[in-house]
Write a protein that holds these residues in place. Structure first.
Motif, PDB file in Angstrom:
ATOM      1  N   ARG A 223       0.823  -1.195   0.000  1.00  0.00           N
ATOM      2  CA  ARG A 223       0.000   0.000   0.000  1.00  0.00           C
ATOM      3  C   ARG A 223       0.870   1.263   0.000  1.00  0.00           C
ATOM      4  O   ARG A 223       0.610   2.192  -0.741  1.00  0.00           O
ATOM      5  N   ASN A 224       1.887   1.308   0.854  1.00  0.00           N
ATOM      6  CA  ASN A 224       2.759   2.480   0.888  1.00  0.00           C
ATOM      7  C   ASN A 224       3.479   2.693  -0.436  1.00  0.00           C
ATOM      8  O   ASN A 224       3.682   3.824  -0.855  1.00  0.00           O
ATOM      9  N   SER A 225       3.874   1.590  -1.092  1.00  0.00           N
ATOM     10  CA  SER A 225       4.565   1.727  -2.373  1.00  0.00           C
ATOM     11  C   SER A 225       3.632   2.289  -3.444  1.00  0.00           C
ATOM     12  O   SER A 225       4.062   3.061  -4.301  1.00  0.00           O
ATOM     13  N   VAL A 226       2.358   1.939  -3.397  1.00  0.00           N
ATOM     14  CA  VAL A 226       1.380   2.478  -4.350  1.00  0.00           C
ATOM     15  C   VAL A 226       1.189   3.971  -4.101  1.00  0.00           C
ATOM     16  O   VAL A 226       1.134   4.766  -5.051  1.00  0.00           O
ATOM     17  N   MET A 227       1.135   4.367  -2.851  1.00  0.00           N
ATOM     18  CA  MET A 227       0.987   5.796  -2.516  1.00  0.00           C
ATOM     19  C   MET A 227       2.220   6.583  -2.952  1.00  0.00           C
ATOM     20  O   MET A 227       2.091   7.691  -3.476  1.00  0.00           O
ATOM     21  N   LEU A 228       3.405   6.018  -2.761  1.00  0.00           N
ATOM     22  CA  LEU A 228       4.633   6.677  -3.186  1.00  0.00           C
ATOM     23  C   LEU A 228       4.670   6.801  -4.709  1.00  0.00           C
ATOM     24  O   LEU A 228       5.007   7.857  -5.247  1.00  0.00           O
ATOM     25  N   GLN A 229       4.310   5.732  -5.402  1.00  0.00           N
ATOM     26  CA  GLN A 229       4.287   5.769  -6.862  1.00  0.00           C
ATOM     27  C   GLN A 229       3.337   6.865  -7.348  1.00  0.00           C
ATOM     28  O   GLN A 229       3.685   7.644  -8.225  1.00  0.00           O
TER      29      GLN A 229
END
Length: 92
Positions: free
Chosen positions: A1-7
């Motif tokens: 989830r955090n990686s999707v938000m960062l992307q």
């Protein structure tokens, strides 16, 4: 989830808009290739690829398209975009 938000945050920063395209044009000096799951860098415009091309004397620039979800912008001053070679398609 955090990686999707960062992307998503990197995409908004790169495109300078909350209204993001569904497909992204990508340019690469030389062909994009690699093994299964390989991630390679691209340029966001043909002119950026041409500037890079001049320094390395590589003759070909290839244009690709990728779904936005497959693209991760870098924060480098060069403005490179990263994408998985299995999720792009060559346009010309």
């Amino acid at each position: 989830r955090n990686s999707v938000m960062l992307q998503r945050a990197l995409q908004v920063e790169h495109f300078k808009s909350q209204d993001l395209p569904e497909q992204v044009d990508l340019y690469r000096v030389g062909p994009a290739h690699g093994g299964q799951g390989s991630v390679v860098s691209f340029w966001p415009s043909k002119s950026a690829a041409e500037s890079y091309q001049e320094g390395f004397r590589i003759e070909s620039i290839h244009k690709y398209q990728a779904p936005l979800d497959s693209v991760v912008p870098s924060r480098s001053g060069a403005g490179e975009l990263w994408a998985n070679v299995n999720e792009i398609r060559q346009v010309d």
